[in-house]
Design a protein around this motif. Sequence first.
Motif, PDB file in Angstrom:
ATOM      1  N   PRO A  55      25.114  68.133 -13.367  1.00 31.05           N
ATOM      2  CA  PRO A  55      24.369  67.419 -14.411  1.00 31.05           C
ATOM      3  C   PRO A  55      24.251  68.277 -15.674  1.00 31.05           C
ATOM      4  O   PRO A  55      24.204  69.505 -15.589  1.00 31.05           O
ATOM      5  CB  PRO A  55      22.996  67.184 -13.767  1.00 31.05           C
ATOM      6  N   ASN A  56      24.207  67.595 -16.816  1.00 30.89           N
ATOM      7  CA  ASN A  56      24.024  68.342 -18.064  1.00 30.89           C
ATOM      8  C   ASN A  56      22.612  68.925 -18.105  1.00 30.89           C
ATOM      9  O   ASN A  56      21.770  68.623 -17.260  1.00 30.89           O
ATOM     10  CB  ASN A  56      24.338  67.465 -19.282  1.00 30.89           C
ATOM     11  N   GLY A  57      22.353  69.766 -19.088  1.00 33.25           N
ATOM     12  CA  GLY A  57      21.071  70.469 -19.180  1.00 33.25           C
ATOM     13  C   GLY A  57      19.865  69.548 -19.179  1.00 33.25           C
ATOM     14  O   GLY A  57      18.866  69.826 -18.509  1.00 33.25           O
ATOM     15  N   PHE A  58      19.933  68.446 -19.912  1.00 40.17           N
ATOM     16  CA  PHE A  58      18.806  67.520 -19.995  1.00 40.17           C
ATOM     17  C   PHE A  58      18.544  66.862 -18.640  1.00 40.17           C
ATOM     18  O   PHE A  58      17.399  66.817 -18.168  1.00 40.17           O
ATOM     19  CB  PHE A  58      19.045  66.454 -21.067  1.00 40.17           C
ATOM     20  N   ILE A  59      19.600  66.374 -18.016  1.00 38.32           N
ATOM     21  CA  ILE A  59      19.450  65.715 -16.709  1.00 38.32           C
ATOM     22  C   ILE A  59      18.954  66.724 -15.670  1.00 38.32           C
ATOM     23  O   ILE A  59      18.078  66.410 -14.851  1.00 38.32           O
ATOM     24  CB  ILE A  59      20.782  65.066 -16.249  1.00 38.32           C
ATOM     25  N   LYS A  60      19.478  67.937 -15.697  1.00 40.68           N
ATOM     26  CA  LYS A  60      19.035  68.964 -14.755  1.00 40.68           C
ATOM     27  C   LYS A  60      17.548  69.251 -14.949  1.00 40.68           C
ATOM     28  O   LYS A  60      16.804  69.407 -13.979  1.00 40.68           O
ATOM     29  CB  LYS A  60      19.863  70.242 -14.916  1.00 40.68           C
ATOM     30  N   PHE A  61      17.088  69.296 -16.193  1.00 37.93           N
ATOM     31  CA  PHE A  61      15.664  69.500 -16.474  1.00 37.93           C
ATOM     32  C   PHE A  61      14.841  68.364 -15.866  1.00 37.93           C
ATOM     33  O   PHE A  61      13.817  68.604 -15.210  1.00 37.93           O
ATOM     34  CB  PHE A  61      15.417  69.597 -17.988  1.00 37.93           C
ATOM     35  N   ILE A  62      15.276  67.132 -16.076  1.00 43.57           N
ATOM     36  CA  ILE A  62      14.571  65.962 -15.528  1.00 43.57           C
ATOM     37  C   ILE A  62      14.545  66.038 -13.995  1.00 43.57           C
ATOM     38  O   ILE A  62      13.509  65.788 -13.369  1.00 43.57           O
ATOM     39  CB  ILE A  62      15.236  64.643 -15.992  1.00 43.57           C
ATOM     40  N   LEU A  63      15.662  66.392 -13.384  1.00 43.56           N
ATOM     41  CA  LEU A  63      15.720  66.508 -11.925  1.00 43.56           C
ATOM     42  C   LEU A  63      14.760  67.578 -11.421  1.00 43.56           C
ATOM     43  O   LEU A  63      14.060  67.372 -10.428  1.00 43.56           O
ATOM     44  CB  LEU A  63      17.143  66.822 -11.466  1.00 43.56           C
TER      45      LEU A  63
END
Length: 150
Positions: A55-63
């Motif tokens: 996942p990109n940085g934003f999605i990884k943060f959300i996860l």
Amino acid sequence: MKNIFSKEDSNDFINRINQLNYDSKAVWGKMSVDQMLAHCNVTYEMVYDDIHPKPNGFIKFILKVLVKSSVVNDNPYPRNSKTAQQFLIKGNRNFETEKTRLIGYINRTQELGENYFEGKESHSFGRLTAKEWNNMFAKHLDHHLSQFGV
């Protein structure tokens, strides 16, 4: 919580997997037994195989903020819970192939042990403790093996 790094507990999971056959039916949910095995393999593919996009940085943060705690804590997964897109298995899979792969992944994880996983980077959640890795592996396996009554 079972300890995936323990030979005894790993063998318990493997014994449960070996109780399955190609026509085992789910107690709940929509997956066939071959799809369930392939689904369980995805967790290990993300550790050992480079076949799933990260996942990109934003999605990884959300996860990390919204999903991580429910995946790595001690609480069992509820029945029919939502799953990430890469864990959705479409079509039929070869039961024996998926079963053999899953047993191999469990053995490999047990043999590598806790020290290998302590602080290891997760595909989706960043660095995890060995306990968090164990919880993620063990409760996912327990959830789906229970789904199929073993």
